[in-house]
Motif scaffolding. Sequence first.
Motif, PDB file in Angstrom:
ATOM      1  N   GLN A   3     -13.093 -32.488  23.143  1.00 57.90           N
ATOM      2  CA  GLN A   3     -14.278 -31.651  23.315  1.00 57.90           C
ATOM      3  C   GLN A   3     -14.160 -30.986  24.687  1.00 57.90           C
ATOM      4  N   LYS A   5     -15.636 -28.356  27.592  1.00 64.12           N
ATOM      5  CA  LYS A   5     -16.710 -27.569  28.187  1.00 64.12           C
ATOM      6  C   LYS A   5     -16.064 -26.836  29.363  1.00 64.12           C
ATOM      7  N   TYR A  18     -17.936 -22.509  26.057  1.00 62.25           N
ATOM      8  CA  TYR A  18     -16.969 -22.967  25.072  1.00 62.25           C
ATOM      9  C   TYR A  18     -15.824 -21.973  25.020  1.00 62.25           C
ATOM     10  N   PRO A  57     -16.133 -19.306  19.585  1.00 65.44           N
ATOM     11  CA  PRO A  57     -16.127 -20.448  20.505  1.00 65.44           C
ATOM     12  C   PRO A  57     -16.096 -21.766  19.738  1.00 65.44           C
ATOM     13  N   SER A  58     -15.409 -22.747  20.311  1.00 64.46           N
ATOM     14  CA  SER A  58     -15.275 -24.038  19.671  1.00 64.46           C
ATOM     15  C   SER A  58     -15.532 -25.155  20.673  1.00 64.46           C
ATOM     16  N   ARG A  59     -16.240 -26.188  20.242  1.00 64.07           N
ATOM     17  CA  ARG A  59     -16.473 -27.369  21.092  1.00 64.07           C
ATOM     18  C   ARG A  59     -15.217 -28.217  21.186  1.00 64.07           C
TER      19      ARG A  59
END
Length: 106
Positions: A3, A5, A18, A57-59
């Motif tokens: 994950q 950020k 993201y 966007p991807s986490r």
Amino acid sequence: MTQLKCSAQTCMYNEDQYCCKGDIMVEGKNAKEPSGTCCASFRERTEGSMKNAISHPSRNIEVDCEAKDCVYNDSCKCTAESINIAGSHACHCGDTECARFECECK
């Protein structure tokens, strides 16, 4: 996958903290602390550059990592559950860092 950020708001791949790139590379082969690392995938968003050039966007994201002494590095892949790429006012990849980096040498 990790994950991710990202606080590098000036990166063309950053959207609401993201990443839109799909995968990133963290450099810092001989790093002993977070400041010895950087996001090699960082590209400064400039006037006329496309925002979010690759995808949505991807986490969760694939993170390749050269920081051989990081406890989360397993065969150049990041195994941390989550990381933060710091560098809110970055202009170059060297202005960023992997804030999650933790040296095995401690």
